[in-house]
Design a protein around this motif. Structure first.
Motif, mmCIF file in Angstrom:
data_model
loop_
_atom_site.group_PDB
_atom_site.id
_atom_site.type_symbol
_atom_site.label_atom_id
_atom_site.label_comp_id
_atom_site.label_asym_id
_atom_site.label_seq_id
_atom_site.Cartn_x
_atom_site.Cartn_y
_atom_site.Cartn_z
ATOM 1 N N VAL A 56 0.955 -1.348 -0.430
ATOM 2 C CA VAL A 56 0.255 -0.326 0.368
ATOM 3 C C VAL A 56 1.041 1.203 -0.312
ATOM 4 C CG1 VAL A 56 -1.307 1.503 1.012
ATOM 5 C CG2 VAL A 56 -1.942 -1.287 1.346
ATOM 6 N N THR A 57 0.605 2.248 -1.156
ATOM 7 C CA THR A 57 1.033 3.231 -0.310
ATOM 8 C C THR A 57 0.260 4.467 -1.369
ATOM 9 O OG1 THR A 57 1.529 3.297 -3.549
ATOM 10 C CG2 THR A 57 3.711 2.424 -1.680
ATOM 11 N N PHE A 58 0.335 5.564 -1.069
ATOM 12 C CA PHE A 58 -0.239 6.940 -1.053
ATOM 13 C C PHE A 58 0.164 8.113 -0.476
ATOM 14 C CE2 PHE A 58 -1.001 4.845 3.065
ATOM 15 C CZ PHE A 58 -1.282 5.767 4.530
ATOM 16 N N VAL A 59 -0.501 8.941 -1.104
ATOM 17 C CA VAL A 59 -0.229 10.430 -1.131
ATOM 18 C C VAL A 59 -1.622 10.990 -0.760
ATOM 19 C CG1 VAL A 59 0.118 12.812 -2.292
ATOM 20 C CG2 VAL A 59 1.170 11.116 -3.153
ATOM 21 N N SER A 60 -1.430 11.802 0.679
ATOM 22 C CA SER A 60 -2.250 11.740 2.042
ATOM 23 C C SER A 60 -2.137 13.412 1.914
ATOM 24 C CB SER A 60 -1.873 11.549 2.984
ATOM 25 O OG SER A 60 -2.657 11.978 4.009
ATOM 26 N N LEU A 61 -2.537 14.242 2.493
ATOM 27 C CA LEU A 61 -3.154 15.463 2.660
ATOM 28 C C LEU A 61 -3.669 15.677 4.073
ATOM 29 C CD1 LEU A 61 -4.356 17.833 -0.952
ATOM 30 C CD2 LEU A 61 -1.872 16.995 0.323
ATOM 31 N N LEU A 62 -3.568 16.360 4.661
ATOM 32 C CA LEU A 62 -4.008 16.541 5.765
ATOM 33 C C LEU A 62 -4.782 17.720 6.231
ATOM 34 C CD1 LEU A 62 -1.050 15.332 7.936
ATOM 35 C CD2 LEU A 62 -2.468 14.189 7.075
ATOM 36 N N ASP A 63 -5.848 17.363 6.027
ATOM 37 C CA ASP A 63 -7.328 18.536 6.600
ATOM 38 C C ASP A 63 -7.400 18.816 7.835
ATOM 39 O OD1 ASP A 63 -8.784 20.882 5.954
ATOM 40 O OD2 ASP A 63 -10.467 19.169 4.807
ATOM 41 N N ALA A 64 -7.529 19.188 8.732
ATOM 42 C CA ALA A 64 -8.101 19.439 9.724
ATOM 43 C C ALA A 64 -8.673 18.363 10.795
ATOM 44 C CB ALA A 64 -9.151 21.074 10.425
ATOM 45 N N ASP A 65 -9.937 17.626 9.893
ATOM 46 C CA ASP A 65 -10.295 16.966 11.050
ATOM 47 C C ASP A 65 -10.262 14.711 9.490
ATOM 48 O OD1 ASP A 65 -11.968 17.606 8.965
ATOM 49 O OD2 ASP A 65 -13.324 17.502 10.182
ATOM 50 N N ARG A 66 -9.314 15.235 9.011
ATOM 51 C CA ARG A 66 -9.005 13.986 8.365
ATOM 52 C C ARG A 66 -8.701 14.020 7.366
ATOM 53 N NH1 ARG A 66 -12.053 15.369 2.594
ATOM 54 N NH2 ARG A 66 -11.813 17.601 2.375
ATOM 55 N N ASP A 67 -7.682 12.636 6.982
ATOM 56 C CA ASP A 67 -6.521 12.859 6.362
ATOM 57 C C ASP A 67 -7.509 12.522 4.429
ATOM 58 O OD1 ASP A 67 -5.085 12.259 7.885
ATOM 59 O OD2 ASP A 67 -3.941 10.444 7.676
ATOM 60 N N PHE A 68 -7.427 13.212 3.213
ATOM 61 C CA PHE A 68 -7.832 13.077 2.028
ATOM 62 C C PHE A 68 -6.481 12.634 1.229
ATOM 63 C CE2 PHE A 68 -7.598 14.490 -2.249
ATOM 64 C CZ PHE A 68 -9.041 13.914 -2.224
ATOM 65 N N TYR A 69 -6.875 11.133 0.973
ATOM 66 C CA TYR A 69 -5.853 10.225 -0.031
ATOM 67 C C TYR A 69 -5.872 11.094 -2.014
ATOM 68 C CZ TYR A 69 -5.448 7.924 4.235
ATOM 69 O OH TYR A 69 -5.447 7.476 5.119
ATOM 70 N N LYS A 70 -4.748 11.666 -1.577
ATOM 71 C CA LYS A 70 -5.294 11.917 -3.535
ATOM 72 C C LYS A 70 -4.999 10.879 -4.503
ATOM 73 C CE LYS A 70 -6.152 14.700 -7.265
ATOM 74 N NZ LYS A 70 -6.422 14.783 -7.345
ATOM 75 N N SER A 71 -3.569 9.848 -3.996
ATOM 76 C CA SER A 71 -3.820 8.538 -4.981
ATOM 77 C C SER A 71 -3.381 7.808 -3.711
ATOM 78 C CB SER A 71 -2.020 9.111 -5.399
ATOM 79 O OG SER A 71 -2.242 7.469 -6.218
ATOM 80 N N ALA A 72 -4.214 6.813 -3.992
ATOM 81 C CA ALA A 72 -4.351 5.104 -3.042
ATOM 82 C C ALA A 72 -3.711 4.562 -4.205
ATOM 83 C CB ALA A 72 -5.392 5.092 -1.433
ATOM 84 N N TYR A 73 -2.545 4.029 -3.160
ATOM 85 C CA TYR A 73 -2.474 2.277 -3.906
ATOM 86 C C TYR A 73 -2.774 0.965 -2.975
ATOM 87 C CZ TYR A 73 0.038 -1.084 -6.796
ATOM 88 O OH TYR A 73 0.322 -2.668 -7.507
ATOM 89 N N GLY A 74 -3.304 0.514 -3.528
ATOM 90 C CA GLY A 74 -3.325 -0.900 -2.764
ATOM 91 C C GLY A 74 -4.738 -0.520 -1.498
ATOM 92 N N LEU A 75 -4.811 0.284 -1.557
ATOM 93 C CA LEU A 75 -5.796 0.270 -0.085
ATOM 94 C C LEU A 75 -7.329 -0.429 -0.444
ATOM 95 C CD1 LEU A 75 -5.943 4.124 1.092
ATOM 96 C CD2 LEU A 75 -5.219 1.896 2.503
ATOM 97 N N GLY A 76 -8.117 -1.665 0.402
ATOM 98 C CA GLY A 76 -9.102 -1.691 0.456
ATOM 99 C C GLY A 76 -10.285 -1.421 -0.681
ATOM 100 N N GLU A 77 -11.452 -1.563 -1.167
ATOM 101 C CA GLU A 77 -12.341 -1.200 -1.728
ATOM 102 C C GLU A 77 -13.155 0.194 -1.003
ATOM 103 O OE1 GLU A 77 -16.739 -2.389 -3.880
ATOM 104 O OE2 GLU A 77 -14.729 -4.019 -2.879
ATOM 105 N N SER A 78 -13.904 -0.546 0.712
ATOM 106 C CA SER A 78 -13.845 0.763 0.573
ATOM 107 C C SER A 78 -13.467 1.662 1.110
ATOM 108 C CB SER A 78 -14.493 0.537 2.252
ATOM 109 O OG SER A 78 -14.946 1.594 3.084
ATOM 110 N N LEU A 79 -12.379 1.694 1.937
ATOM 111 C CA LEU A 79 -10.906 3.260 2.236
ATOM 112 C C LEU A 79 -10.798 3.766 0.264
ATOM 113 C CD1 LEU A 79 -10.139 4.959 4.146
ATOM 114 C CD2 LEU A 79 -8.124 3.584 4.601
ATOM 115 N N GLY A 80 -10.638 3.047 -0.707
ATOM 116 C CA GLY A 80 -10.489 3.181 -1.905
ATOM 117 C C GLY A 80 -11.402 4.468 -1.999
ATOM 118 N N THR A 81 -12.137 4.203 -2.087
ATOM 119 C CA THR A 81 -13.566 4.614 -2.249
ATOM 120 C C THR A 81 -13.404 6.495 -1.589
ATOM 121 O OG1 THR A 81 -14.996 2.711 -3.091
ATOM 122 C CG2 THR A 81 -15.946 4.184 -3.390
#
Length: 361
Positions: A56-81
């Motif tokens: 699993v690899t990803f590009v994470s942008l940190l908002d105030a109350d969440r991590d937003f994944y601009k790119s997410a490789y290999g994450l499960g279907e739910s989190l990948g969606t």
């Protein structure tokens, strides 16, 4: 590969970093939050996974109350969606330290084994590089994780660092394009304002402010243009000069405000009698002119009489208001000054011979 220090940030430090206004502004100013996946970022995470063996690899942008994944490789279907995660994550620790976080087995360190994704996703190894702006604000992380303990090699980290820098270059490019687009929109808005001001200034320079018809400057310019057309096409051209009879008496009896209303009404009446190609102008206090392109002497007299009668039949003051009109038709080789002088002389003749009449030059 040497592990990261074992004294991680506490909850208060993480919360302060996540909600820092300057940092949040930098994250949101990228314009990437809540945007769809893009191949330019997905290529980097795919390459990181292939070169390091991390599932699993990803590009994470940190908002105030969440991590937003601009790119997410290999994450499960739910989190990948959904491409976002709330609650404490490993990416929060590089945010506070500003340094890479390298964990070969997260369960070996008490603070990290309590990160929710250890149980929810089964994460056991983590390597994350902070994505930092030129101003030093940390936007998020370029990360790789494994579901079993992993010894991150020097080569693994060189790859992740290089790809993190590539991701940051792409973010800077997007920001530059976004800023350029905003500047272009501002420029277009300024150009539109300048155009509007120029049109307004041009109108002010050529329009009589009281009556709304052309002013003396516009009249002189239009007459020269029509003379040039006559020279090319040999078409007739006539000029009418009109003066409101006894206008001083109107001002003295009814007041200047009423006198102004009479001038406005006459200008509107003259404009109503004019064709699209005709030019109606106020060239003096109570004096008007009308340029009649493609109109001979007979046509000029007909127009002038129609205007004279229309004004005489008005009842703006409870009594008739009249105009005197002088008309002249352009002669061969005649210039603007001569045509204007002859029309003026005809107007004077109309005034001195009893007013409320048309005199042809």
């Amino acid at each position: 590969m040497k592990l990261s220090p074992s004294i991680p940030a506490d909850a208060a430090q993480i919360q302060a970093a996540l909600t820092d206004p300057k940092r949040l502004a930098a994250v949101r100013d990228t314009g990437l939050l809540d945007t769809p996946p893009e191949d330019v970022f997905d290529r980097l995470t795919r390459l990181a996974a292939k070169l390091t063996g991390a599932p699993v690899t990803f590009v994470s942008l940190l908002d105030a109350d969440r991590d937003f994944y601009k790119s997410a490789y290999g994450l499960g279907e739910s989190l990948g969606t959904t491409r976002q995660l709330s609650g404490r994550t490993f990416c929060h620790y590089p945010l506070v330290s500003g340094e890479a976080l390298i964990l070969e087995d997260v369960t070996q360190l008490p603070v990290f084994r309590d990160v929710p994704t250890v149980n929810s996703l089964g994460i056991r190894a983590y390597a994350g590089i902070p994505l930092r702006t030129d101003d030093g604000e940390v936007l998020g992380s370029f990360c790789a994780v494994d579901f079993k303990p992993k010894q991150w090699s020097e080569l693994d980290m060189e790859i992740i660092v290089e790809l993190a820098q590539s991701a940051m270059r792409e973010i800077r490019l997007r920001k530059a394009l976004k800023d350029a687009d905003a500047l272009n929109q501002q420029l277009q808005a300024q150009i539109q304002k300048v155009d509007e001001l120029n049109r307004a200034l041009s109108e002010m320079a050529t329009t009589d402010p009281l009556t709304g018809v052309a002013n003396r400057r516009a009249f002189d310019h239009s007459l020269q243009l029509e003379l040039a057309i006559v020279e090319r096409r040999s078409t007739p051209l006539s000029l009418l000069m009109l003066d409101v009879d006894h206008f001083k008496r109107i001002n003295d009896t009814f007041g200047h405000e009423t006198g102004d209303k009479v001038l406005v009404a006459i200008a509107q009446m003259l404009s109503g009698c004019a064709r699209v190609i005709d030019v109606v102008a106020r060239v003096g206090g109570e004096e008007f002119a009308m340029i009649l392109p493609n109109t001979d002497a007979e046509g000029a007299q007909e127009v002038a009489e129609r205007m004279r009668i229309a004004v005489a039949q008005s009842n703006w003051l409870g009594q008739p208001t009249t105009v005197s009109i002088g008309a002249a038709t352009l002669q061969d080789k005649e210039d603007a000054a001569s045509l204007h002088a002859r029309a003026d002389a005809a107007l004077y003749a109309a005034k001195t011979s009893g007013r409320d009449r048309v005199v042809m030059a």
